[in-house]
Design a protein around this motif. Structure first.
Motif, short mmCIF file in Angstrom:
data_model
loop_
_atom_site.label_atom_id
_atom_site.label_comp_id
_atom_site.label_asym_id
_atom_site.label_seq_id
_atom_site.Cartn_x
_atom_site.Cartn_y
_atom_site.Cartn_z
N HIS A 22 0.84 -1.20 0.00
CA HIS A 22 0.00 0.00 0.00
C HIS A 22 0.88 1.25 0.00
N GLU A 23 1.88 1.25 0.86
CA GLU A 23 2.75 2.42 0.95
C GLU A 23 3.62 2.58 -0.31
N PHE A 24 4.05 1.48 -0.91
CA PHE A 24 4.81 1.56 -2.16
C PHE A 24 3.96 2.20 -3.27
N ILE A 25 2.68 1.89 -3.28
CA ILE A 25 1.80 2.50 -4.28
C ILE A 25 1.71 4.01 -4.05
N HIS A 26 1.64 4.44 -2.78
CA HIS A 26 1.65 5.88 -2.51
C HIS A 26 2.90 6.54 -3.10
N VAL A 27 4.04 5.88 -2.95
CA VAL A 27 5.29 6.43 -3.50
C VAL A 27 5.23 6.47 -5.03
N ALA A 28 4.78 5.38 -5.63
CA ALA A 28 4.72 5.30 -7.10
C ALA A 28 3.79 6.37 -7.68
N ARG A 29 2.73 6.68 -6.95
CA ARG A 29 1.76 7.68 -7.43
C ARG A 29 2.14 9.11 -7.04
N ASN A 30 3.26 9.29 -6.33
CA ASN A 30 3.68 10.62 -5.84
C ASN A 30 2.62 11.27 -4.95
N ASP A 31 1.96 10.46 -4.15
CA ASP A 31 0.86 10.97 -3.31
C ASP A 31 1.32 11.97 -2.26
N TYR A 32 2.54 11.83 -1.75
CA TYR A 32 3.01 12.77 -0.73
C TYR A 32 3.11 14.17 -1.32
N LEU A 33 3.73 14.28 -2.49
CA LEU A 33 3.85 15.58 -3.15
C LEU A 33 2.48 16.14 -3.51
N LEU A 34 1.64 15.31 -4.08
CA LEU A 34 0.30 15.78 -4.46
C LEU A 34 -0.50 16.21 -3.23
N ASN A 35 -0.39 15.47 -2.14
CA ASN A 35 -1.09 15.84 -0.91
C ASN A 35 -0.63 17.21 -0.42
N PHE A 36 0.67 17.46 -0.49
CA PHE A 36 1.20 18.75 -0.06
C PHE A 36 0.66 19.88 -0.95
N THR A 46 -10.38 8.98 -2.27
CA THR A 46 -10.08 8.46 -3.60
C THR A 46 -8.63 7.99 -3.69
N ARG A 47 -7.71 8.75 -3.09
CA ARG A 47 -6.30 8.37 -3.09
C ARG A 47 -6.13 7.00 -2.43
N GLU A 48 -6.77 6.79 -1.29
CA GLU A 48 -6.65 5.52 -0.58
C GLU A 48 -7.31 4.38 -1.36
N LEU A 49 -8.46 4.65 -1.96
CA LEU A 49 -9.14 3.61 -2.73
C LEU A 49 -8.32 3.20 -3.96
N CYS A 50 -7.66 4.16 -4.60
CA CYS A 50 -6.80 3.84 -5.75
C CYS A 50 -5.65 2.93 -5.31
N CYS A 51 -5.04 3.25 -4.19
CA CYS A 51 -3.94 2.41 -3.68
C CYS A 51 -4.45 1.01 -3.36
N ASP A 52 -5.61 0.96 -2.71
CA ASP A 52 -6.18 -0.35 -2.35
C ASP A 52 -6.47 -1.17 -3.60
N GLU A 53 -7.03 -0.54 -4.61
CA GLU A 53 -7.37 -1.24 -5.84
C GLU A 53 -6.12 -1.78 -6.54
N LEU A 54 -5.06 -0.98 -6.57
CA LEU A 54 -3.83 -1.43 -7.23
C LEU A 54 -3.15 -2.57 -6.47
N VAL A 55 -3.15 -2.51 -5.15
CA VAL A 55 -2.55 -3.59 -4.37
C VAL A 55 -3.34 -4.88 -4.55
N ALA A 56 -4.67 -4.76 -4.52
CA ALA A 56 -5.52 -5.95 -4.69
C ALA A 56 -5.39 -6.53 -6.10
N ALA A 57 -5.12 -5.70 -7.08
CA ALA A 57 -5.00 -6.20 -8.46
C ALA A 57 -3.61 -6.77 -8.76
N ARG A 58 -2.57 -6.18 -8.18
CA ARG A 58 -1.21 -6.56 -8.58
C ARG A 58 -0.45 -7.41 -7.56
#
Length: 183
Positions: free
Chosen positions: A98-112, A137-149
């Motif tokens: 889940h956290e790796f997906i946040h990094v891949a999506r640049n969620d920290y920068l976008l959140n800021f 939405t950010r969390e649901l996208c991460c959840d969806e990607l982890v569940a799919a991959r």
């Protein structure tokens, strides 16, 4: 205009306070002494999620109740010691993935960036609703990607429930600029 200025000044103060809290979390985190099991999970997440060549540090914290991600250019994932001590492979894979997906999506920068854009609009209820929906939405996208991959959706859902159960109530969480499962 005076009331608007006070609201924006207050929200700016809260954002600076959150940024300082995030820096303290990072400063108090320790290097992860990854055993073979944790190293295998990290390698699996990196390869299955196609993170790329950007190096991601995985650290541990004695004080955090849930995993978090922070950092623009040098991303860091901080895992709670309680999660690491438990040693549950599915739970660790869920959290780290889940956290790796946040990094891949640049969620920290976008959140800021979202937080900066929210400052002048923070007085409006629609802005607060939009901000909450973006986080969901950010969390649901991460959840969806982890569940799919990475994991079976049922296993991942069970793991998410366990991780959410370990999170303190919203009132007990200090405000930070991190992104993670607690969102």
């Amino acid at each position: 205009l005076g009331v608007y200025g006070i609201v924006v000044l207050y929200r700016s103060f809260k954002l600076v306070q959150a940024w300082q809290t995030t820096r303290n979390i990072r400063r108090n985190a320790h290097e992860l002494d990854a055993d073979d099991n944790i190293a295998a999970i990290i390698n699996k997440c990196e390869s299955d999620l196609a993170i790329g060549s950007r190096p991601i540090r995985v650290m541990r914290s004695e004080t955090l109740p849930v995993p978090v991600t922070m950092g623009f250019t040098h991303p860091v994932i901080i895992l709670p010691d309680t999660l690491l001590r438990e040693g549950n492979t599915e739970l660790l894979t869920s959290a780290i993935g889940h956290e790796f997906i946040h990094v891949a999506r640049n969620d920290y920068l976008l959140n800021f960036i979202y937080e900066l854009l929210y400052l002048p609009l923070s007085f409006h209820p629609a802005a607060a609703l939009l901000r909450r929906r973006i986080k969901q939405t950010r969390e649901l996208c991460c959840d969806e990607l982890v569940a799919a991959r990475l994991l079976n959706a049922e296993v991942y859902a069970r793991s998410l429930l366990r991780l959410a159960g370990s999170a303190p109530t919203l009132r007990q969480l200090s405000v930070t600029t991190t992104v993670g499962i607690a969102d």
